[in-house]
Design an enzyme around this catalytic site. Sequence first.
Site: not given
Length: 338
Positions: A204, A258
Amino acid sequence: MAKRETNKMRLRRRPRRMRSRTFVRDLVAQSNLASRDLIWPLFIHAESTPAAISSMPQVQRLDEKSLLARCERASRLGLSAVALFPCLADDLRSADGREAWNDDGLVQRRIGAIKREFPDLGVMADVALDPYTEHGHDGLLAEDGSVLNDETVACLARQALSLAGAGADIVAPSDMMDARIGVIRESLEHAGFSDTLIVSYAVKYASAFYGPFRDALGSAAKLKGDKRTYQMDFRNRREARLEAELDVEEGADMLLVKPGMPCLDIVRDLAELSPVPVLAYQVSGEYAMLAAASEAGWIERTPAVLESLIAFKRAGASGIVSYWAAEAAEALGELTGA
Ligand code: PBG
């Protein structure tokens, strides 16, 4: 035999032959999208009516009734799961985010309601403290304002247990603390939740594309500083491999990358090296860009949405978390020549 036109080249390879008819294009298409590939993130609040989110047109914070209506639509369309994100009243936010592991908290109650009505619809619940802290960070703060790792991990394990107890099929740590997957896995096993899946937001990046999400949660204005001491530096690729390997070792069932479209190279890397399936998250800022451009009439919405989702499948993702999930599932027929 058809007569050759004299001005034609004699080519052995004409790649366009394979694109010349609808049925051939569909026959050889290498990537495809099915409603089962999609997870639909939904924002919830404790109010009795839905509320608009200005930076995410057509996405709302949902009250219980409208949440259940969305879940009915998700089941009908065959989406695999919904992912819940709460927007909490200010008085439930605290320095340590303790509301996160309240067994009677908003997310816990809504998970129960969904599982009662739609037992076959998957429910994924985020593990991180940012909806619950008054400072908007994913973990606990030290006196000097830095985000504490080990103390936070203990809180995340309590939160994961509470969510599993409420009936979540998947707990999804999105906090980027070190070692949390192992501790959460251990706690779940210890408490008998051996069937609860862990989808780790393993990779992330600290991203500007989360802006609208923080508006949706009401944490944008609260956030002091940024998340760059725990979320990854988007200039890095090698580190993604380390994060993925650690989380697999610690017991993650799936990995998630992400933001999505800015990280397709990372999705591809992980899809090749990971022994567990990889998901991608098409985040709020990506949604906002597509929504804004299509509202302005600058791009055609449905084809652009489907193309963006197929890009994740082509990169090697097994599934995609997307705010477009329901709309895309409804439009799947448009992907083929039909
Ligand atoms: C926080 C969390 C974030 C998102 C999912 N979980 C935002 C953040 O890290 O600030 C972003 C999702 C999106 O932008 O759609 N734990």
